[in-house]
Design a protein around this motif. Structure first.
Motif, mmCIF file in Angstrom:
data_model
loop_
_atom_site.group_PDB
_atom_site.id
_atom_site.type_symbol
_atom_site.label_atom_id
_atom_site.label_comp_id
_atom_site.label_asym_id
_atom_site.label_seq_id
_atom_site.Cartn_x
_atom_site.Cartn_y
_atom_site.Cartn_z
ATOM 1 N N GLU A 123 0.834 -1.208 0.000
ATOM 2 C CA GLU A 123 0.000 0.000 0.000
ATOM 3 C C GLU A 123 0.868 1.257 0.000
ATOM 4 O OE1 GLU A 123 -3.897 1.460 2.475
ATOM 5 O OE2 GLU A 123 -2.077 1.038 3.602
ATOM 6 N N SER A 124 1.957 1.245 0.760
ATOM 7 C CA SER A 124 2.840 2.409 0.782
ATOM 8 C C SER A 124 3.498 2.646 -0.571
ATOM 9 C CB SER A 124 3.914 2.220 1.857
ATOM 10 O OG SER A 124 4.803 1.162 1.522
ATOM 11 N N GLN A 125 3.614 1.601 -1.385
ATOM 12 C CA GLN A 125 4.192 1.725 -2.722
ATOM 13 C C GLN A 125 3.153 2.039 -3.781
ATOM 14 O OE1 GLN A 125 6.342 -1.932 -3.407
ATOM 15 N NE2 GLN A 125 7.733 -1.617 -1.678
ATOM 16 N N GLY A 126 1.900 2.192 -3.349
ATOM 17 C CA GLY A 126 0.844 2.534 -4.288
ATOM 18 C C GLY A 126 0.374 1.376 -5.135
ATOM 19 N N LEU A 127 0.592 0.133 -4.694
ATOM 20 C CA LEU A 127 0.227 -1.045 -5.482
ATOM 21 C C LEU A 127 -1.138 -1.599 -5.116
ATOM 22 C CD1 LEU A 127 3.672 -2.915 -5.493
ATOM 23 C CD2 LEU A 127 2.735 -1.375 -7.226
ATOM 24 N N VAL A 128 -1.569 -1.441 -3.873
ATOM 25 C CA VAL A 128 -2.865 -1.970 -3.434
ATOM 26 C C VAL A 128 -3.548 -0.960 -2.523
ATOM 27 C CG1 VAL A 128 -2.067 -4.362 -3.576
ATOM 28 C CG2 VAL A 128 -1.946 -3.146 -1.397
ATOM 29 N N ASP A 129 -4.835 -1.152 -2.348
ATOM 30 C CA ASP A 129 -5.627 -0.409 -1.372
ATOM 31 C C ASP A 129 -6.190 -1.390 -0.362
ATOM 32 O OD1 ASP A 129 -5.257 2.100 -2.466
ATOM 33 O OD2 ASP A 129 -6.956 1.896 -3.843
ATOM 34 N N ILE A 130 -6.172 -1.003 0.914
ATOM 35 C CA ILE A 130 -6.765 -1.820 1.973
ATOM 36 C C ILE A 130 -8.118 -1.201 2.319
ATOM 37 C CG2 ILE A 130 -6.480 -2.757 4.288
ATOM 38 C CD1 ILE A 130 -3.489 -2.271 4.019
ATOM 39 N N ARG A 131 -9.143 -2.001 2.209
ATOM 40 C CA ARG A 131 -10.496 -1.507 2.474
ATOM 41 C C ARG A 131 -11.142 -2.356 3.551
ATOM 42 N NH1 ARG A 131 -12.570 -0.819 -3.836
ATOM 43 N NH2 ARG A 131 -10.751 0.396 -4.566
ATOM 44 N N PHE A 132 -11.620 -1.684 4.573
ATOM 45 C CA PHE A 132 -12.337 -2.348 5.670
ATOM 46 C C PHE A 132 -13.836 -2.161 5.440
ATOM 47 C CE2 PHE A 132 -8.183 -1.456 7.354
ATOM 48 C CZ PHE A 132 -7.874 -2.574 8.125
#
Length: 1442
Positions: free
Chosen positions: A641-650
């Protein structure tokens, strides 16, 4: 004048302390000076010295007075009645006057001598006359001055003893020439002679007018010549005097003494732990680690009520963490809770650290099993541990966490007291608040509900000069710390609504936020919602109308804006409601929350199936339990996520069902159009509030998951380090565990023959480096001879070996052959009379040695040794004590990889876990305190002793060095010599061991003295010494009279050691334990068992045996390959090293050899023999069939179909994990694959694109322009103009010369894919990399070979022809030839030759081909054979013409 002399004498006396260094470092020189001054004094008494400057010297009393006043006035004797301002003005005037006089003296050296004579006493006058040659006749001085000097001398030198003492003091003074002498004669120093720095005495008062001093062995004439050339130093004396006087002036007793912080930078002091805070930690009688952990709190003391709350809270947390254990031991729930409370008491009230509790309070964390009759009769002690060391560390951390909660609680209470408000809802909630989030909710609630009040109090306090900051309270009355410039800016709009007419709309919703919170928490309608009599907008219109009529500046001009603001206000009240937050956080959210991972556009492109993040690219619906069970994956998700590759969604599971259920407790039960309208608005408000609440909870859960996962990975790092530390020294044959071996370590570094030396280092059992030796090349006999010689001479107990490449394994085989062939053995007896075994050869873990060899510590310790020798030293030290080697690394230990994700951990957390591992192991082993005092290498362990830390450890060593003469005789001296306070002594005493061994008569006599204590060499704590003596006496069956006699012979414990320690086994320790519990309320059963063990074997080694590396670990150490990077099924490039009829030998990039059988070479049936397809140096792709870690070999396959199939289904180091169907989005995965294939086809359809690092979409001209600034041999792959079945390769032959190769693609799947086979001319290759390496780079090497040949001529063909013509003209009877580039035909050389003067220049073309040259249909492998072939072909041609 007598006053002047008295003061001078006082000044001279004070000089002794400043000149002590000169006295130590220059005794001979001082003696010479003293003798010279004594001779000068005797000459003066005889009146033999004449003053050559008598006529020029006129003593002016006023001038003398001025000089005396200016130079000699003692500031301490000034009138105390003078004001500070007047004193300072006088001091400035004196300073100004002195500088003026110094300046005048610098201009007139002779007058300076005159004034100096007036200020000197008799002794210094003698020295001046001797050194300057100025003879001062005392009998011709003015009578007044003469009388004053004589009176002063009479007072001072009243007897012969005092005169001699004064002469010795004078002899210690250094002259100007003494200082220059230090620069001239003592530039180099011997090893035994300390360096003497002349400027070190710059602060001493100097004597003006000093002349040249006599130099031993130099007569006056030579001395005169020296001073005529170099001068006597007087021309710079004025500058030295100015510095000395200024330093004297600036000294003031009233001024504070210079401290370290005045000299060093704060960062430097902090690095060396010398700040005021560090010194305070050293001085305080509290464990250093406790102080560091608790320094963030203003006070650590808890009230009795708060302590009870902490007990209950902490028990709940620990029991929750041990839920799995309690499932298997439900009967121990009560005992576990009691143990937790007791540990907390030890930590908080008794200030005891974890190692002490684990060692000396273990009885309180064990549950003794109820044994049967046989067990009771044999007195076997069996207990179930309720808490382990990890649990003790957890309790310590939870104690700190609870104090954070208390600190937040106090902040809330101070804020409420300052605001002076009464809030029933808040008061009721505070009664049951127990977590940090609870008090943060209270803080947010107060900030929102009473923001206007906070603003007023903040402004009032700021006007009263109170400092205010955001979020805290200060002062006795709890001054609010909030921003004065923007007080509560977040809530300003809500304050306006709350104080205006619009707030009536909020109340019109028929239920308050507090009432809704009660309904929500109880899941029933305890408070019912009432509907107004008007529709929402109609009611809003009424209030806005009233506001416009009553207020000059109404907030809202229309009803819709006003009602929207009211809805926002009501949603904010629900959002801040305490009951709603508490119930949602603790009862619902964690059960309903789900974690989903979605790849971003960037991630969809970057994360393919070979990417390490692919295993969570399509993860869906993870529960919190799933995340915590796999902490590594969540940390990787955060990294992605910090590298802009994924999003974490709750997201909340079945959120709509949850929301509708909550909504029922919020809506009105009435049935009407008005009720329906209001319910719709209520639903909108609840939706707004719930969205904010869920977002808040998700942020909290996210950070909580991050913290827990980081702690979990950090604990794995701690476990990995503990496994490394839990190793005893390598056990020599025939010796007990814990004996330090004599080690010979050997390494050949990279192992390149003829380049890397094979180095050996020998360490004795004291850890001293006794010898380093280069053994020579392994292939030579000198290696064998040197190895045999050093082994037989040094007799090591073990040989350790390590290195950087697989070549170390070949070195190991050679050493094993030497050991077996020469029968090199070790004996279980130092005298050689014991059992003999072949000397062990052991692989050594070199992770510490690799970091040590080039470290500053290694350079400081062994600056004269090469890095490889230092590497061997670290290997040997590791075998002698892994614990010491890891501890010596200091902060550099974080460079060692304990876990593949440790770089994602906060450094503080990682370091904390590493320190806890060291603390556990060091206190298990103990520290020889006297050895630590002598050897800094051992002192590295001291900081990890219970109660200590880096600050207290350094302070303890310093205190022992000063107050205990550098040696600690017994543990009690820690207290009697004020080295440690009560708490520190209690914590550390038993872990500081003082070895006690009776080796000879002298040692025995020392043991019997009062300063020794045998129990100091055991793990027994001094608090249990009497208990140990009681057990020893009972085991020996002694009475009190016998004990008195034994006290004079070393004590009852010593007698037991001499007699039979096994007699302790006859004691019934259970009865001892019952008696102690009954009479003293002390649980000591486990302690008694420990005392018995220690009396039988002092500080017995409890670590595991030295860990031998497994084959896989050695493989990883030497190759760098792990099972994740080199495994069965992977395709790797290999280089052919040997071609035989039935097999091939290839070498992998990591250095291991691969075997290819005849069946695994190829599937082609037209290959007559292997050399037709393979050759030495060829690089091909190979499929790994098997890896043998022990032999460093791999089984390979070169079959084309097998390799292609493996490439289609690659083995991934981090493949997709097995997950349930609902936790992996297969539909999204398939859709992305299809979309990616479609996009790739579109791109290739638009333009030919080849997936290769060297591919460029260039034309031939563009390729040449691109390659122009690059090196010879560089190339690009580009589309070909010949069609879709061709590609082109352009490579740079030389400056301005480029060859374009046409590559035909065969076996293409489609027009846009690369062919499975590639053909260039008559050569065929399987892929681009093979083509580049075997064809293009092979030709590049041949071009390089030709252009470096002596027969190659730079320039054009015409230039070479002119050179040949000139050569034959100069040598008519000789012929010659040369090569040059053929610029018109890239890839060709011109062979130009001229057979004689009258012959023409002839040119033959030479074609460059892979691995050779082609000349007239003949192929030659190198330039030399090409030249020979040319001569033979030319000779044959001439022969045919004849």
């Amino acid at each position: 004048m007598s006053d002047f002399v008295d003061r001078t004498a006082e000044l001279d006396a004070n000089d002794d302390s400043h000149e002590s260094d000169d006295e130590l470092n220059g005794d001979a020189r001082n003696d010479n000076q003293t003798s010279r001054r004594r001779d000068a004094r005797e000459n003066d008494e005889e009146g033999s010295v004449e003053d050559s400057s008598e006529e020029e010297e006129d003593d002016d009393e006023e001038e003398i007075a001025k000089v005396r006043e200016g130079f000699i006035v003692d500031d301490d004797e000034e009138d105390e009645d003078i004001s500070d301002g007047e004193r300072e003005r006088r001091r400035r005037r004196r300073r100004k006057r002195r500088r003026k006089e110094i300046s005048e003296d610098a201009e007139d050296g002779l007058s300076r001598h005159h004034r100096s004579d007036e200020e000197l006493d008799e002794e210094d006058l003698d020295l001046v006359m001797e050194n300057t040659g100025i003879n001062v006749r005392r009998e011709e001085r003015s009578s007044k001055r003469q009388r004053r000097i004589e009176e002063g001398l009479t007072d001072i030198f009243s007897d012969e003893e005092k005169e001699e003492e004064e002469l010795q003091q004078a002899g210690q003074r250094r002259t100007v020439m003494d200082e220059f002498e230090g620069f001239i004669e003592e530039d180099e120093f011997s090893d035994e002679e300390p360096q003497q720095y002349p400027l070190a005495d710059a602060g001493k008062p100097s004597r003006p007018g000093r002349g040249p001093a006599a130099i031993p062995g130099v007569d006056e004439e030579q001395l005169g010549e020296i001073f005529e050339i170099f001068g006597d130093g007087e021309e710079y004396a004025w500058a030295l005097e100015a510095e000395e006087i200024e330093a004297t002036e600036e000294y003031d007793e009233d001024k504070p003494l210079t401290e370290l912080k005045d000299v060093f930078e704060p960062s430097e002091l902090a690095d060396r732990l010398l700040t005021d805070e560090d010194n305070a930690i050293r001085a305080k009688d509290e464990p250093e680690r406790f102080q560091i952990m608790r320094k963030a709190f203003t006070t650590y003391e808890l009230s009795e009520e708060e302590y009870v709350l902490e007990e209950n809270w902490l028990v709940s947390e620990v029991v929750s963490s041990k839920s799995k254990w309690l499932t298997d031991h439900p009967q121990l729930d009560g005992a576990l809770r009691r143990a937790i409370r007791k540990v907390l008491e030890f930590i908080v009230k008794d200030q005891l650290e974890v190692p002490f509790i684990w060692q000396h309070r273990r009885d309180y964390i064990l549950h003794e099993r109820e044994g049967d009759g046989a067990a009771a009769a044999s007195d076997e002690f069996s207990a179930e541990p309720l808490l382990h060391q990890d649990d003790l560390w957890l309790i310590l951390q939870l104690d700190v966490k609870f104090h954070s909660i208390v600190e937040k609680k106090h902040g809330v209470e101070r804020l409420l007291k300052t605001l002076d408000v009464k809030d029933v809802v808040l008061d009721d909630f505070l009664i049951h608040a127990e977590t940090l989030q609870d008090y943060q909710d209270c803080w947010d609630y107060i900030q929102f509900r009473y923001s206007a009040r906070i603003k007023d109090v903040a402004v009032t306090q700021s006007n009263g000069h109170h400092e205010v900051e955001d979020g805290e309270t200060n002062g006795e009355y709890g001054a609010i710390h909030t921003s004065v410039k923007r007080p509560n800016s977040r809530y300003t709009a809500f304050d306006r609504i709350r104080s205006g007419y619009v707030y009536n709309l909020v109340q019109a919703f028929g239920i308050t936020a507090d009432q809704f919170g009660v309904n929500f928490a109880e899941d029933q309608k305890l408070h019912f919602t009432e509907d107004p009599s008007d529709f929402p907008l109609d009611l809003a219109d009424k209030y806005t109308q009233t506001e416009r009529e009553t207020l000059e500046h109404p907030l809202y001009q229309d009803s819709e804006a006003a009602f929207s603001a009211a809805k926002g206000m009501f949603a904010e009240e629900i959002f801040h409601d305490l009951q709603t937050r508490n119930f949602l956080r603790k009862k619902l959210i964690r059960a309903l929350i789900r974690v989903n991972i979605y790849a971003t556009d960037k991630g969809k492109k970057a994360i393919d199936e070979t990417h390490p993040f692919y295993h969570f690219k399509y993860v869906r619906n993870l529960e919190l339990k799933d995340v915590l069970d796999d902490p590594e994956t969540f940390l990787e998700i955060l990294q992605a996520e910090s590298q802009g590759l994924v999003d974490i969604r709750f997201k909340l599971f079945k959120f709509e069902a949850f929301f509708n259920k909550v909504l029922q407790n919020f809506l009105s039960d009435n049935v009407s159009d008005i009720a329906t309208a209001w319910n719709n608005e209520r639903k909108s408000v609840l939706r707004m509030a719930m969205d904010k609440l869920v977002l808040l909870m998700c942020r909290e859960i996210r950070e909580d998951l991050r913290t827990q996962c980081q702690i979990a990975v950090a604990m794995k790092c701690r476990t990995a380090l503990l496994e490394r530390l839990d190793q005893a020294p390598y056990r020599p044959v025939g010796f007990e565990l814990g004996t330090t071996p004599r080690v010979l370590s050997i390494s050949n570094g990279m192992g390149e023959p003829g380049k890397d030396a094979t180095v050996s280092v020998f360490l004795d059992d004291q850890g001293r480096v006794l010898e380093t030796m280069k053994l020579g090349d392994v292939r030579d006999e000198t290696f064998r001879a040197n190895l045999i010689e050093i082994v037989k001479r040094r007799r090591p107990d073990v040989i350790g070996i390590a290195g950087f490449t697989v070549a170390s394994n070949r070195l190991r085989k050679e050493i094993l052959d030497v050991i077996a062939g020469e029968n090199l053995v070790v004996s279980s007896d130092d005298d050689g009379g014991g059992k003999e075994e072949p000397i062990p050869l052991v692989w050594v873990n070199d992770e510490v040695a690799r970091l040590y060899q080039n470290s500053p510590r290694a350079t400081e310790e062994f600056a004269e040794l090469a890095p490889l020798a230092r590497y061997c030293i670290a290997l040997a030290r590791y075998m002698q004590s892994p614990l010491l080697e890891y501890a010596a690394m200091g902060s550099g230990i974080v460079s060692i990889q304990f876990h593949r994700l440790q770089m994602l951990l906060p450094q503080d957390l990682l370091r904390q876990m590493i320190d806890s591992a060291f603390i556990d192991m060091v206190n298990l082993v103990g520290v020889d305190i006297n050895e630590a005092i002598k050897v800094p290498y051992f002192a590295n362990l001291l900081q990890y002793v219970s109660g200590l830390g880096p600050r207290k450890a350094s302070g303890m060593l310093k205190s022992i060095a000063t107050s205990a003469n550098g040696y600690l005789n017994d543990r009690y001296e820690l207290v009697t010599k004020q080295i440690a306070g009560k708490n520190i002594f209690m914590n550390c005493a038993s872990f500081l061991r003082i070895p006690w061994e009776e080796q000879d008569a002298a040692t025995a006599a020392y043991r019997n003295s009062e300063m020794t204590e045998i129990l100091d060499s055991t793990r027994i704590h001094p608090e249990d010494y009497e208990l140990a003596r009681k057990m020893a006496a009972d085991a020996l069956e002694l009475d009190e009279e016998d004990l008195v006699d034994l006290d004079n012979q070393g004590g009852v414990v010593a007698q037991l050691m001499d007699d039979d320690p096994d007699k302790l086994n006859e004691l019934i320790l259970e009865e001892y334990a019952e008696e102690l519990l009954k009479n003293f309320n002390q649980r000591k059963r486990a302690t008694l068992e420990m005392i018995k063990m220690e009396l039988q074997r002092h500080y017995e080694e409890r670590r595991k045996t030295f860990s031998m590396l497994t084959e896989e670990q050695v493989f990883v150490m030497l190759t760098g390959e792990t099972p994740e990077t080199l495994a069965q099924g992977m395709v790797v490039p290999v280089n052919i090293r040997k071609v035989a009829d039935r097999y091939l030998v290839a070498r992998l990039a990591c250095g291991i050899d691969g075997n290819v059988t005849a069946m695994e070479m190829t599937s082609r049936t037209d290959m007559p023999y292997p050399s037709a397809l393979f050759y030495y140096g060829q690089t091909v792709r190979a499929l790994v069939k098997h890896v043998n870690y022990g032999t460093f070999q791999a089984e390979l396959s070169l079959v084309e179909e097998a390799v292609e199939e493996a490439l289609k289904h690659p083995v991934l180091p981090y493949g997709k994990k097995e997950r349930e169907r609902d936790k992996w989005d297969e539909y999204e995965e398939d859709r992305d694959r299809a979309l990616f294939a479609e996009n790739r086809e579109k791109e290739q359809r638009a333009t030919r694109v080849i997936k290769h690092r060297l591919f460029k979409p260039f034309s031939a001209k563009q390729a040449e322009e691109y390659l122009a600034p690059l090196q010879r041999g560089d190339l690009v792959i580009r589309p070909s103009s010949k069609g879709s079945d061709h590609i082109a390769i352009t490579w740079k032959v030389a400056e301005g010369v480029y060859q374009h190769l046409a590559v035909l693609e065969l076996e293409k799947e489609n027009d846009y894919s690369i062919g499975k086979a590639l053909r260039v001319a008559d050569s065929k290759y399987s892929d681009l990399d093979e083509l580049i390496f075997m064809h293009v780079q092979a030709m590049v090497r041949k071009v390089d070979e030709m252009m470096s040949s002596e027969k190659f001529q730079k320039g054009t063909k015409e230039d070479v022809e002119r050179w040949l013509t000139t050569y034959t003209e100069a040598n008519p009877r000789r012929s010659n030839y040369a090569f040059c580039l053929d610029a018109k035909n890239p890839g060709y050389f011109c062979l130009c030759f001229k057979a004689g003067l009258n012959s023409k220049v002839v040119t033959w073309p030479v074609k460059v081909i892979p691995n050779g040259y082609q000349l007239l249909n003949a192929i030659y492998p190198d330039v030399q054979q090409l030249c020979n072939g040319f001569k033979m072909q030319y000779a044959a041609k001439m022969q045919r013409k004849r």
